[in-house]
Enzyme design. Structure first.
Site, mmCIF file in Angstrom:
data_model
loop_
_atom_site.group_PDB
_atom_site.id
_atom_site.type_symbol
_atom_site.label_atom_id
_atom_site.label_comp_id
_atom_site.label_asym_id
_atom_site.label_seq_id
_atom_site.Cartn_x
_atom_site.Cartn_y
_atom_site.Cartn_z
ATOM 1 N N LYS A 13 -5.891 -10.797 -2.211
ATOM 2 C CA LYS A 13 -6.158 -12.227 -1.966
ATOM 3 C C LYS A 13 -5.490 -12.679 -0.663
ATOM 4 C CE LYS A 13 -4.378 -13.495 -5.984
ATOM 5 N NZ LYS A 13 -3.959 -12.170 -6.527
ATOM 6 N N ARG A 88 -4.510 -20.312 -12.159
ATOM 7 C CA ARG A 88 -4.349 -19.048 -12.882
ATOM 8 C C ARG A 88 -4.102 -19.258 -14.365
ATOM 9 N NH1 ARG A 88 -0.633 -16.429 -8.653
ATOM 10 N NH2 ARG A 88 -0.356 -14.651 -9.982
ATOM 11 N N ARG A 127 3.343 -2.076 -1.047
ATOM 12 C CA ARG A 127 3.225 -3.304 -0.249
ATOM 13 C C ARG A 127 4.548 -3.654 0.440
ATOM 14 N NH1 ARG A 127 1.078 -8.921 -2.525
ATOM 15 N NH2 ARG A 127 2.637 -8.545 -4.153
ATOM 16 N N ARG A 159 8.716 -6.953 -1.717
ATOM 17 C CA ARG A 159 8.904 -8.126 -2.564
ATOM 18 C C ARG A 159 9.637 -7.749 -3.847
ATOM 19 N NH1 ARG A 159 3.436 -11.646 -3.152
ATOM 20 N NH2 ARG A 159 3.892 -11.489 -5.374
ATOM 21 N N ARG A 170 3.209 -8.550 -14.702
ATOM 22 C CA ARG A 170 2.282 -9.487 -14.039
ATOM 23 C C ARG A 170 0.843 -9.192 -14.446
ATOM 24 N NH1 ARG A 170 3.993 -8.320 -8.120
ATOM 25 N NH2 ARG A 170 2.278 -9.691 -7.526
HETATM 26 P P1 AP5 Z 1 -2.268 -8.643 -1.093
HETATM 27 O O1 AP5 Z 1 -3.302 -9.193 -0.168
HETATM 28 O O2 AP5 Z 1 -0.839 -8.948 -0.786
HETATM 29 O O3 AP5 Z 1 -2.646 -8.990 -2.601
HETATM 30 P P2 AP5 Z 1 -2.606 -10.362 -3.404
HETATM 31 O O4 AP5 Z 1 -3.841 -10.421 -4.235
HETATM 32 O O5 AP5 Z 1 -2.335 -11.516 -2.485
HETATM 33 O O6 AP5 Z 1 -1.371 -10.051 -4.357
HETATM 34 P P3 AP5 Z 1 -0.113 -10.914 -4.813
HETATM 35 O O7 AP5 Z 1 0.819 -9.925 -5.458
HETATM 36 O O8 AP5 Z 1 0.450 -11.745 -3.715
HETATM 37 O O9 AP5 Z 1 -0.768 -11.814 -5.859
HETATM 38 P P4 AP5 Z 1 -0.139 -12.429 -7.082
HETATM 39 O O10 AP5 Z 1 -1.287 -13.221 -7.536
HETATM 40 O O11 AP5 Z 1 0.473 -11.563 -8.117
HETATM 41 O O12 AP5 Z 1 1.178 -13.105 -6.484
HETATM 42 P P5 AP5 Z 1 1.484 -14.589 -6.060
HETATM 43 O O13 AP5 Z 1 2.268 -14.550 -4.831
HETATM 44 O O14 AP5 Z 1 0.262 -15.447 -6.123
HETATM 45 O O15 AP5 Z 1 -2.466 -7.045 -1.138
HETATM 46 C C1 AP5 Z 1 -1.619 -6.222 -1.920
HETATM 47 C C2 AP5 Z 1 -1.346 -4.902 -1.159
HETATM 48 O O16 AP5 Z 1 -2.548 -4.161 -1.042
HETATM 49 C C3 AP5 Z 1 -0.839 -5.107 0.283
HETATM 50 O O17 AP5 Z 1 0.072 -4.095 0.582
HETATM 51 C C4 AP5 Z 1 -2.105 -4.989 1.138
HETATM 52 O O18 AP5 Z 1 -1.818 -4.537 2.456
HETATM 53 C C5 AP5 Z 1 -2.897 -3.946 0.359
HETATM 54 N N1 AP5 Z 1 -4.345 -4.139 0.430
HETATM 55 C C6 AP5 Z 1 -5.020 -5.323 0.422
HETATM 56 N N2 AP5 Z 1 -6.351 -5.115 0.457
HETATM 57 C C7 AP5 Z 1 -6.518 -3.748 0.478
HETATM 58 C C8 AP5 Z 1 -7.653 -2.883 0.506
HETATM 59 N N3 AP5 Z 1 -8.915 -3.385 0.515
HETATM 60 N N4 AP5 Z 1 -7.450 -1.554 0.499
HETATM 61 C C9 AP5 Z 1 -6.180 -1.027 0.487
HETATM 62 N N5 AP5 Z 1 -5.060 -1.790 0.470
HETATM 63 C C10 AP5 Z 1 -5.230 -3.129 0.456
HETATM 64 O O19 AP5 Z 1 2.401 -15.060 -7.300
HETATM 65 C C11 AP5 Z 1 3.709 -14.538 -7.486
HETATM 66 C C12 AP5 Z 1 4.334 -15.214 -8.699
HETATM 67 O O20 AP5 Z 1 4.458 -16.641 -8.457
HETATM 68 C C13 AP5 Z 1 3.511 -15.114 -10.000
HETATM 69 O O21 AP5 Z 1 3.781 -13.908 -10.702
HETATM 70 C C14 AP5 Z 1 3.984 -16.371 -10.754
HETATM 71 O O22 AP5 Z 1 5.250 -16.147 -11.350
HETATM 72 C C15 AP5 Z 1 4.175 -17.395 -9.634
HETATM 73 N N6 AP5 Z 1 2.948 -18.204 -9.400
HETATM 74 C C16 AP5 Z 1 2.207 -18.248 -8.251
HETATM 75 N N7 AP5 Z 1 1.167 -19.083 -8.382
HETATM 76 C C17 AP5 Z 1 1.236 -19.579 -9.652
HETATM 77 C C18 AP5 Z 1 0.416 -20.466 -10.396
HETATM 78 N N8 AP5 Z 1 -0.702 -21.006 -9.877
HETATM 79 N N9 AP5 Z 1 0.786 -20.743 -11.664
HETATM 80 C C19 AP5 Z 1 1.901 -20.213 -12.218
HETATM 81 N N10 AP5 Z 1 2.714 -19.349 -11.571
HETATM 82 C C20 AP5 Z 1 2.382 -19.026 -10.294
#
Ligand code: AP5
Length: 214
Positions: A13, A88, A127, A159, A170
């Site tokens: 994402k 989410r 990552r 991270r 997660r």
């Molecule tokens: P990346 O693009 O970083 O993936 P992402 O989908 O953004 O993953 P996140 O881990 O950031 O998502 P998340 O939803 O768990 O975390 P968030 O920060 O929202 O890609 C991942 C890796 O793969 C990278 O190394 C990249 O280079 C590689 N990659 C990408 N595309 C690729 C491809 N096509 N091929 C190969 N490699 C590839 O949330 C974190 C925490 O915050 C949550 O657990 C929760 O506690 C809290 N939180 C956040 N939002 C909320 C909400 N709305 N409600 C409640 N709690 C929340």
């Protein structure tokens, strides 16, 4: 234009959001990035969010919605927003749809990045993210050899919630609380499924095609 980049943790994402936000001409709003800025800044909100994030659980909805509603009122969001990591849970989706409905607006696209759990575990183990601007890299794909961000020169680190035990927690949270959001938006006819298990550039092109209807 209100759009949502949807998918499990590590689906890509954040990687896809920059180009898509530029294409749509709207700001990228990532709730995870907002919480990490609060953590880094040592704010009261950051302190409250930390325990949930470290355990791979969702931060309580009232904390999330207050942040999102305030962000939606800011001038740069008047023309639209690309959400990443929000909504989410069904409750978060309902709050967003209600808020938009009261203003005569709707969600235009939910781009759903789809890929298997085992691919996610491998991706997140490799990552690395920039401490300064949040840019995301992978050790096997594009991480700079000197450990410095290509965009801003900041330090690149792992991270804290990318440890395998937290990643698995997660994923459980995702399947239990977040995946049902897709059915909610499917009923509104706005879900655009995209195969996320392809090279980054191919996913970018598939997303472009999905939002332009081709
Ligand atoms: P990346 O693009 O970083 O993936 P992402 O989908 O953004 O993953 P996140 O881990 O950031 O998502 P998340 O939803 O768990 O975390 P968030 O920060 O929202 O890609 C991942 C890796 O793969 C990278 O190394 C990249 O280079 C590689 N990659 C990408 N595309 C690729 C491809 N096509 N091929 C190969 N490699 C590839 O949330 C974190 C925490 O915050 C949550 O657990 C929760 O506690 C809290 N939180 C956040 N939002 C909320 C909400 N709305 N409600 C409640 N709690 C929340």
């Amino acid at each position: 234009m209100i759009a949502v980049l949807f998918g499990p943790p590590g689906a890509g994402k954040g990687t896809q959001a920059v180009a898509l936000a530029e294409l749509l001409g709207v700001p990228h709003v990532a709730t995870g990035d907002i919480f990490r800025r609060h953590l880094k800044g040592g704010t009261a909100l950051g302190q409250r969010a930390r325990a949930y994030m470290d355990a791979g659980q969702l931060v309580p909805v009232e904390l999330v919605w207050d942040l999102v509603a305030a962000r939606l009122e800011e001038p740069d969001c008047l023309a639209g927003v690309l959400f990443d990591g929000f909504p989410r849970s069904i409750r978060q989706a309902e709050l967003l749809v209600e808020w938009l409905g009261q203003r005569g607006r709707t969600v235009a696209h939910v781009i759903s990045l789809e890929l298997a759990d085992e691919v996610i575990v491998r991706r997140l183990a490799g990552r690395r993210v920039c401490l300064t601007c949040g840019a995301s890299y992978h050790v096997d794909v594009n991480a700079p050899a000197d450990g410095r961000c290509l965009a801003c020169g900041g330090e690149i680190v792992q991270r804290e919630d990318d440890r395998e035990d937290v990643v698995r927690a997660r994923l459980l949270t995702y399947h239990r609380e977040t995946a049902p959001v897709l059915a909610y938006f499917s009923a509104l006819g706005v879900v655009r499924p995209v195969d996320g298990d392809r090279p980054i550039q191919e996913v970018t092109l598939a997303i472009r095609a999905a939002v332009s209807g081709s």
